[in-house]
Design a protein around this motif. Structure first.
Motif, PDB file in Angstrom:
ATOM      1  N   THR A   1      54.594   3.626  36.790  1.00 56.29           N
ATOM      2  CA  THR A   1      55.047   3.523  38.174  1.00 56.29           C
ATOM      3  C   THR A   1      54.061   4.182  39.129  1.00 56.29           C
ATOM      4  O   THR A   1      53.814   3.665  40.228  1.00 56.29           O
ATOM      5  CB  THR A   1      56.442   4.147  38.338  1.00 56.29           C
ATOM      6  OG1 THR A   1      56.449   5.480  37.800  1.00 56.29           O
ATOM      7  CG2 THR A   1      57.490   3.324  37.613  1.00 56.29           C
TER       8      THR A   1
ATOM      9  N   THR B   1      51.990   1.842  41.876  1.00 50.14           N
ATOM     10  CA  THR B   1      52.040   2.207  43.299  1.00 50.14           C
ATOM     11  C   THR B   1      50.634   2.315  43.869  1.00 50.14           C
ATOM     12  O   THR B   1      50.339   1.810  44.962  1.00 50.14           O
ATOM     13  CB  THR B   1      52.782   3.539  43.476  1.00 50.14           C
ATOM     14  OG1 THR B   1      54.103   3.432  42.948  1.00 50.14           O
ATOM     15  CG2 THR B   1      52.857   3.924  44.951  1.00 50.14           C
TER      16      THR B   1
ATOM     17  N   TYR C   1      61.077  -2.401  33.539  1.00 50.48           N
ATOM     18  CA  TYR C   1      60.948  -1.475  34.666  1.00 50.48           C
ATOM     19  C   TYR C   1      59.638  -1.738  35.411  1.00 50.48           C
ATOM     20  O   TYR C   1      59.599  -1.776  36.648  1.00 50.48           O
ATOM     21  CB  TYR C   1      60.975  -0.042  34.148  1.00 50.48           C
ATOM     22  CG  TYR C   1      61.434   0.996  35.147  1.00 50.48           C
ATOM     23  CD1 TYR C   1      62.696   1.586  35.031  1.00 50.48           C
ATOM     24  CD2 TYR C   1      60.611   1.407  36.187  1.00 50.48           C
ATOM     25  CE1 TYR C   1      63.117   2.555  35.932  1.00 50.48           C
ATOM     26  CE2 TYR C   1      61.019   2.365  37.096  1.00 50.48           C
ATOM     27  CZ  TYR C   1      62.278   2.934  36.978  1.00 50.48           C
ATOM     28  OH  TYR C   1      62.699   3.882  37.876  1.00 50.48           O
TER      29      TYR C   1
ATOM     30  N   TYR D   1      59.021  -2.955  39.282  1.00 51.18           N
ATOM     31  CA  TYR D   1      58.186  -2.147  40.167  1.00 51.18           C
ATOM     32  C   TYR D   1      57.068  -2.986  40.787  1.00 51.18           C
ATOM     33  O   TYR D   1      56.712  -2.804  41.961  1.00 51.18           O
ATOM     34  CB  TYR D   1      57.593  -0.968  39.390  1.00 51.18           C
ATOM     35  CG  TYR D   1      57.698   0.349  40.129  1.00 51.18           C
ATOM     36  CD1 TYR D   1      58.867   1.102  40.069  1.00 51.18           C
ATOM     37  CD2 TYR D   1      56.644   0.828  40.892  1.00 51.18           C
ATOM     38  CE1 TYR D   1      58.979   2.308  40.754  1.00 51.18           C
ATOM     39  CE2 TYR D   1      56.744   2.041  41.575  1.00 51.18           C
ATOM     40  CZ  TYR D   1      57.907   2.767  41.504  1.00 51.18           C
ATOM     41  OH  TYR D   1      58.015   3.941  42.187  1.00 51.18           O
TER      42      TYR D   1
ATOM     43  N   ASN E   1      60.515  -3.506  43.664  1.00 52.06           N
ATOM     44  CA  ASN E   1      61.866  -2.998  43.446  1.00 52.06           C
ATOM     45  C   ASN E   1      61.768  -1.631  42.770  1.00 52.06           C
ATOM     46  O   ASN E   1      61.489  -1.538  41.585  1.00 52.06           O
ATOM     47  CB  ASN E   1      62.657  -3.967  42.566  1.00 52.06           C
ATOM     48  CG  ASN E   1      62.713  -5.363  43.170  1.00 52.06           C
ATOM     49  OD1 ASN E   1      62.738  -5.504  44.393  1.00 52.06           O
ATOM     50  ND2 ASN E   1      62.733  -6.378  42.325  1.00 52.06           N
ATOM     51  N   THR E   2      62.012  -0.578  43.510  1.00 50.39           N
ATOM     52  CA  THR E   2      61.736   0.773  43.012  1.00 50.39           C
ATOM     53  C   THR E   2      62.978   1.639  42.833  1.00 50.39           C
ATOM     54  O   THR E   2      62.869   2.826  42.525  1.00 50.39           O
ATOM     55  CB  THR E   2      60.765   1.500  43.973  1.00 50.39           C
ATOM     56  OG1 THR E   2      61.358   1.585  45.279  1.00 50.39           O
ATOM     57  CG2 THR E   2      59.438   0.749  44.065  1.00 50.39           C
ATOM     58  N   ASP E   3      64.153   1.059  43.019  1.00 49.79           N
ATOM     59  CA  ASP E   3      65.398   1.820  42.879  1.00 49.79           C
ATOM     60  C   ASP E   3      65.768   1.894  41.397  1.00 49.79           C
ATOM     61  O   ASP E   3      66.131   0.869  40.794  1.00 49.79           O
ATOM     62  CB  ASP E   3      66.503   1.129  43.664  1.00 49.79           C
ATOM     63  CG  ASP E   3      67.839   1.874  43.584  1.00 49.79           C
ATOM     64  OD1 ASP E   3      67.940   2.851  42.804  1.00 49.79           O
ATOM     65  OD2 ASP E   3      68.783   1.471  44.284  1.00 49.79           O
TER      66      ASP E   3
END
Length: 539
Positions: free
Chosen positions: A274, A278, A311, A315, A319-321
Motif C-alpha cells: 500500500t 501510493t 487488497y 488500492y 479504494n483505500t478503506d
C-alpha cells in the motif's frame, strides 16, 4: 468505489522457476481470479522452465512449459483481456542449467553466464525467437539482476581482470541488439545499473547519474525498480526519483510475500504494497507489478496470498478503506477477510509487522539434537501453534480454499510438538532426568506421525496446483526429516536403556543462530535456506 485500475499495466509475476511450476488448469484459474480483480498483466517468471528451440537440455526434467503450453496460456489470458509478459534470465540466476555438461563451458561462475561468449548469444537468440512465437506481447523481462560475481570466474581466466561495469554494459548492449532484431522491447531489473550509478549500493538516498551512464542504456530497454521491504512511502518516493534519473518511464515491482517457507505474509505484504502503490500513483509510475517468488523450494501456495492480492487490486483502483475492502473480499469469496488471514499463522511467533519471520520453515527442518535454531525458541511458542491449529481446523472444510487451511493446520500440529522439542530434550539430558527423556521419546513418535499427516496435506496441495516436477525435493526434505526424527527417538531410547553412555550433540552449547555467541530465547528470525537449516554439516 472505483472499478478501474489506475495504472497502464498492473500485474502479478508468478515464479515458476523454484521447483513449483503451476500446472495449466491452475494457471487458468489464476488468470480468471486476477482478471476478475482488475489485474491486466501476468508476468511468467521462467529461468529455464520453458522449452527453447535448439536447446533440449534447457529445463530438462524441471517441468518446463512446452511451446504449445505457452501459446495456450497466452491465448487464454488474451481472451480475458490480459497481457502475458515472459520473464527470463539472460545473465544470472541460471544455476539449474549448469547441471548439464554442455552449459558448463558457458558458465562464468556461480549461476552466471559467460558474457561475451558467442555461444551464450546463440542461446539468447534461441530464447527470444521462441518467446516471439509463443506470446503476443513484444515485451520480455530479461532479468540481468544480482550478478554480483560477474567476470570473476572463467571470464577472468579467459579475458583477464576487467571492469565489471564494462562487462555488464557490453553484455546488455548485445542482448538488447538481439531483442531488437526480433522486434522486442526489454525490461530489466534495475539493481545492477543502480549499483553502477551509486558505487555499489542499492537503496541509497542520493546518487549521481552521469550522462555517459545514461547513454549506455539501450533505447529498447527499460529499468524496473524493485522493492519489497519497506512500509515507508518516503523511501519509495526517493527511490522512484533516483531510478527515474537513470531512465525515464521506469517500471515498479513490489512483492506479495510467498517465498519464506510454507506460510504467506499477507500482513507484511499489505503494509509494504500500500505504501508502494501510493507512491507509484503520486509519481506517475504507469507499469506496476507484484512479484510472488518461490525461493528455496516454493512451499507456499500462491493462492494463500489472496487477501493481499485483493487488497492491492483495490488500492490500485483508489479504494483505500480497509473496512470496505474486507467487506468486498467476503462478498466475493464467501469467507471473512480476517479468517483467510489466519494462513499467515497469526497468533504465533510468525506474527510480526516489521519483518517476515518464518519459524514455520526453519523450525520445521531444524535438527532436534543439533539445536541450530533453539536459541530462537521462547516459552509458550509451541502452545501458540497448537492454538493456531485449532483456529485453522474450523476452516479446513471450506469448499474452495479449505485445502490451504488443512495444510497449514497440519503444519501447526507439527510445530506444536517440534517447536521446543529440542530445547526440552537438551534440558532433560543435561540434568540427567531420564524420566523426562522417556516421556519425550513418546513425543518423537507423535512428531513423526504428525509430519506424515502434514506430508499428505502438503502433497495434495502441490499436486492440485503444480506440475509433479520439483516435489522430489520435498520428498527428500520431508522424508529425511521423518527419518531423522525417528533416528533421534531411537538414540534417546538407547541412552535411557544404557546402550549409549552419552549423546554428544546434546552436550554442544546452544549458540545464537545469527552468530552472536551464547544466547537463549531471542525470538523468531527470518531464515529460508534449507541446507544450512537442516544441518551444520556439508550437504
Amino acid at each position: 468505489m472505483s472499478d478501474s485500475i489506475k495504472f497502464r499495466r498492473f500485474g502479478v509475476m508468478l515464479d515458476c522457476s523454484r521447483n513449483a511450476v503451476m500446472n495449466l488448469p491452475t494457471l487458468k484459474k489464476w488468470i480468471d481470479l486476477t482478471a476478475d480483480m482488475g489485474y491486466n498483466t501476468l508476468l511468467l517468471y521462467t529461468e529455464d522452465t520453458y522449452e527453447v528451440d535448439n536447446q533440449p537440455y534447457f529445463g530438462h526434467l524441471r517441468g518446463r512449459y512446452s511451446q504449445k503450453e505457452l501459446k495456450e496460456i497466452d491465448d487464454y489470458a488474451f481472451q480475458k483481456g490480459m497481457e502475458v509478459i515472459p520473464c527470463i534470465q539472460t545473465l544470472a540466476h541460471l544455476n539449474a542449467i549448469f547441471r548439464w555438461p554442455q552449459y558448463q563451458k558457458i558458465r562464468d561462475c556461480d549461476d552466471i553466464l559467460m558474457a561475451g561468449d558467442e555461444t551464450v548469444y546463440a542461446l539468447i537468440e534461441d530464447m527470444f525467437s521462441t518467446l516471439k512465437k509463443c506470446f503476443r506481447s513484444r515485451i520480455v523481462n530479461i532479468g540481468m539482476d544480482e550478478a554480483h560475481m560477474l567476470g570473476r570466474g572463467q571470464y577472468q581466466t579467459k579475458n583477464g581482470l576487467r571492469d565489471r561495469s564494462e562487462i555488464l554494459v557490453d553484455h546488455l548492449a548485445k542482448v538488447a541488439e538481439i531483442a531488437a532484431r526480433q522486434g522486442l522491447e526489454v525490461t530489466m531489473w534495475g539493481d545492477m545499473f543502480f549499483r553502477l550509478a551509486s558505487g555499489g549500493d542499492y537503496y541509497v538516498n542520493e546518487v549521481h547519474v552521469s550522462d555517459e551512464l545514461k547513454a549506455k542504456i539501450p533505447s529498447n530497454a527499460n529499468l524496473i525498480y524493485w522493492d519489497y521491504y519497506s512500509s515507508d512511502k518516503n523511501r519509495y518516493d526517493t527511490q522512484i526519483r533516483l531510478h527515474s534519473a537513470i531512465k525515464e518511464d521506469i517500471w515498479f515491482a513490489g512483492g506479495l510475500w510467498s517465498w519464506t517457507g510454507f506460510a504467506p505474509h499477507n500482513v507484511y505484504s499489505i503494509e509494504c504494497t500500500t505504501a508502494a502503490l501510493t507512491s507509484c500513483l503520486e509519481n506517475n509510475v504507469q507499469n506496476v507489478f507484484l512479484t510472488m517468488w518461490g525461493d528455496n523450494g516454493a512451499e507456499c501456495s500462491k493462492f494463500s496470498c489472496l487477501p493481499s492480492l485483493y487488497y492491492s487490486a483495490e488500492y490500485a483502483k483508489g479504494n483505500t478503506d480497509p473496512d470496505a475492502i474486507k467487506k468486498g473480499f467476503e462478498e466475493k469469496y464467501g469467507i471473512p477477510f480476517d479468517s483467510f488471514m489466519l494462513l499467515d499463522l497469526l497468533g504465533t511467533p510468525n506474527e510480526d509487522k516489521v519483518e517476515p519471520f518464518n519459524p514455520d520453515k526453519y523450525i520445521m527442518f531444524s535438527d532436534c539434537f543439533m539445536g541450530i535454531f533453539d536459541s530462537t525458541v521462547r516459552d509458550g511458542d509451541a502452545a501458540s501453534y497448537a492454538a493456531c491449529a485449532q483456529k485453522l481446523a474450523a476452516l479446513q472444510d471450506e469448499p474452495t480454499w479449505g485445502y490451504l487451511f488443512r495444510t497449514m493446520k497440519t503444519l501447526c500440529d507439527v510445530l506444536a510438538i517440534k517447536m521446543d522439542l529440542g530445547v526440552k530434550t537438551r534440558k532433560a539430558y543435561l540434568s540427567g532426568d531420564k524420566k523426562a527423556l522417556a516421556a519425550l521419546v513418546e513425543d518423537y513418535g507423535k512428531l513423526a506421525e504428525k509430519i506424515d499427516l502434514f506430508y499428505d496435506a502438503f502433497r495434495s496441495q502441490w499436486e492440485k496446483e503444480n506440475k509433479p516436477h520439483g516435489f522430489d525435493v520435498q520428498d527428500v526434505r520431508l522424508g529425511g526429516l521423518t527419518r531423522r526424527v525417528l533416528h533421534c527417538q531411537d538414540r534417546l531410547q538407547q541412552y535411557i536403556d544404557g546402550a549409549l553412555d552419552r549423546i554428544e550433540e546434546l552436550e554442544e552449547p546452544v549458540l545464537d543462530s545469527k552468530g552472536n555467541g551464547p544466547a537463549e530465547a531471542t525470538g523468531p528470525v527470518s531464515y529460508n535456506e534449507w541446507k544450512s537449516t537442516v544441518s551444520a554439516n556439508v550437504i
